[in-house]
Each structure stands twice: as C-alpha cells, then as structure tokens.
Motif scaffolding. Structure first.
Motif, PDB file in Angstrom:
ATOM      1  N   ALA A 101      13.159  35.335  34.417  1.00 14.60           N
ATOM      2  CA  ALA A 101      13.900  34.080  34.285  1.00 14.60           C
ATOM      3  C   ALA A 101      13.854  33.353  35.623  1.00 14.60           C
ATOM      4  CB  ALA A 101      15.342  34.360  33.882  1.00 14.60           C
TER       5      ALA A 101
ATOM      6  N   ASP B 207      14.590  19.802  31.125  1.00 18.77           N
ATOM      7  CA  ASP B 207      14.580  19.232  29.783  1.00 18.77           C
ATOM      8  C   ASP B 207      15.630  18.118  29.740  1.00 18.77           C
ATOM      9  OD1 ASP B 207      14.901  18.658  27.095  1.00 18.77           O
ATOM     10  OD2 ASP B 207      15.301  20.732  26.501  1.00 18.77           O
TER      11      ASP B 207
ATOM     12  N   VAL C 171      15.840  30.403  37.880  1.00 14.01           N
ATOM     13  CA  VAL C 171      17.045  29.586  38.027  1.00 14.01           C
ATOM     14  C   VAL C 171      16.912  28.820  39.332  1.00 14.01           C
ATOM     15  CG1 VAL C 171      19.547  29.605  38.212  1.00 14.01           C
ATOM     16  CG2 VAL C 171      18.409  31.287  36.761  1.00 14.01           C
TER      17      VAL C 171
ATOM     18  N   ILE D 251      21.473  34.691  30.999  1.00 17.36           N
ATOM     19  CA  ILE D 251      20.216  33.945  30.971  1.00 17.36           C
ATOM     20  C   ILE D 251      19.160  34.898  30.413  1.00 17.36           C
ATOM     21  CG2 ILE D 251      18.492  32.719  32.338  1.00 17.36           C
ATOM     22  CD1 ILE D 251      21.252  31.343  32.320  1.00 17.36           C
ATOM     23  N   SER D 252      18.550  34.500  29.323  1.00 19.59           N
ATOM     24  CA  SER D 252      17.577  35.362  28.641  1.00 19.59           C
ATOM     25  C   SER D 252      16.280  35.488  29.439  1.00 19.59           C
ATOM     26  CB  SER D 252      17.253  34.794  27.262  1.00 19.59           C
ATOM     27  OG  SER D 252      18.413  34.744  26.477  1.00 19.59           O
TER      28      SER D 252
ATOM     29  N   ILE E  16      18.926  19.060  28.019  1.00 20.15           N
ATOM     30  CA  ILE E  16      19.679  20.263  28.377  1.00 20.15           C
ATOM     31  C   ILE E  16      21.168  19.967  28.538  1.00 20.15           C
ATOM     32  CG2 ILE E  16      19.417  20.187  30.896  1.00 20.15           C
ATOM     33  CD1 ILE E  16      18.930  23.278  30.693  1.00 20.15           C
TER      34      ILE E  16
ATOM     35  N   ASP F 283      13.725  32.503  30.553  1.00 20.62           N
ATOM     36  CA  ASP F 283      14.351  31.175  30.543  1.00 20.62           C
ATOM     37  C   ASP F 283      14.112  30.452  31.855  1.00 20.62           C
ATOM     38  OD1 ASP F 283      15.354  31.242  28.006  1.00 20.62           O
ATOM     39  OD2 ASP F 283      17.455  31.458  28.591  1.00 20.62           O
ATOM     40  N   LYS F 284      14.044  29.143  31.786  1.00 19.25           N
ATOM     41  CA  LYS F 284      13.898  28.310  32.981  1.00 19.25           C
ATOM     42  C   LYS F 284      15.084  27.364  33.025  1.00 19.25           C
ATOM     43  CE  LYS F 284       8.907  28.550  33.098  1.00 19.25           C
ATOM     44  NZ  LYS F 284       7.648  27.821  33.094  1.00 19.25           N
ATOM     45  N   ILE F 285      15.915  27.534  34.041  1.00 19.14           N
ATOM     46  CA  ILE F 285      17.092  26.687  34.227  1.00 19.14           C
ATOM     47  C   ILE F 285      16.878  25.889  35.501  1.00 19.14           C
ATOM     48  CG2 ILE F 285      19.590  26.635  34.548  1.00 19.14           C
ATOM     49  CD1 ILE F 285      18.765  27.816  31.844  1.00 19.14           C
TER      50      ILE F 285
ATOM     51  N   ARG G 218      23.167  20.449  25.366  1.00 17.93           N
ATOM     52  CA  ARG G 218      23.376  21.793  24.829  1.00 17.93           C
ATOM     53  C   ARG G 218      24.797  22.245  25.138  1.00 17.93           C
ATOM     54  NH1 ARG G 218      18.553  25.392  27.119  1.00 17.93           N
ATOM     55  NH2 ARG G 218      19.960  27.023  26.391  1.00 17.93           N
TER      56      ARG G 218
END
Length: 73
Positions: A16, A40, A18, A29-30, A43, A33-35, A46
């Motif tokens: 992941a 996006d 972050v 955070i799976s 986002i 995933d990209k945080i 969400r």
C-alpha cells in the motif's frame, strides 16, 4: 508511507502507498491501495475520506463500540 501522520491501531496492507495523508485511529488500508497518490477526484466523496484544498487526504477511523464510561479497570 511519506509525509503522513498515522494514529494508533492502523493496519496498512502490503504494497500500500500512503502519501500526504492523515490516518485517524483504527484505519485499515488494504493491500495495494494508493492513498494520496494519483489522487482520484472522487475520493473526497467516499464515506470517511476528506480531501483538503491543499490535497491532504484525511481518512476517518472506525470508532470503538465500547463506551469508555462502561469499561471496568
């Protein structure tokens, strides 16, 4: 993990990413995933995600179901 703040009891899956984010307590955070990277535009819509004007991503954590007043020490 870069330029971020991570509070207690967060789980960040393998691979992941972050970046420029604040993860509240109890955030998961799976894997993969990209945080905060390649942000996006949706986002912030969400549930639990907020994006500030400067692009900082704030992820709201899950709250405990146990009332502090009901805990016995």
């Amino acid at each position: 993990m870069e330029d971020s703040v991570v509070f207690d009891n967060c789980i960040i899956g393998p691979h992941a990413h972050v970046h420029k984010a604040i993860l509240d307590k109890n955030v998961e955070i799976s894997a993969g995933d990209k945080i905060g990277l390649e942000l996006d535009p949706n986002i912030g819509k969400r549930p639990g995600f907020t994006v500030t004007e400067s692009g900082l991503v704030v992820v709201e954590g899950r709250r405990s179901r146990v009332e502090v007043a009901s805990m016995q020490i």
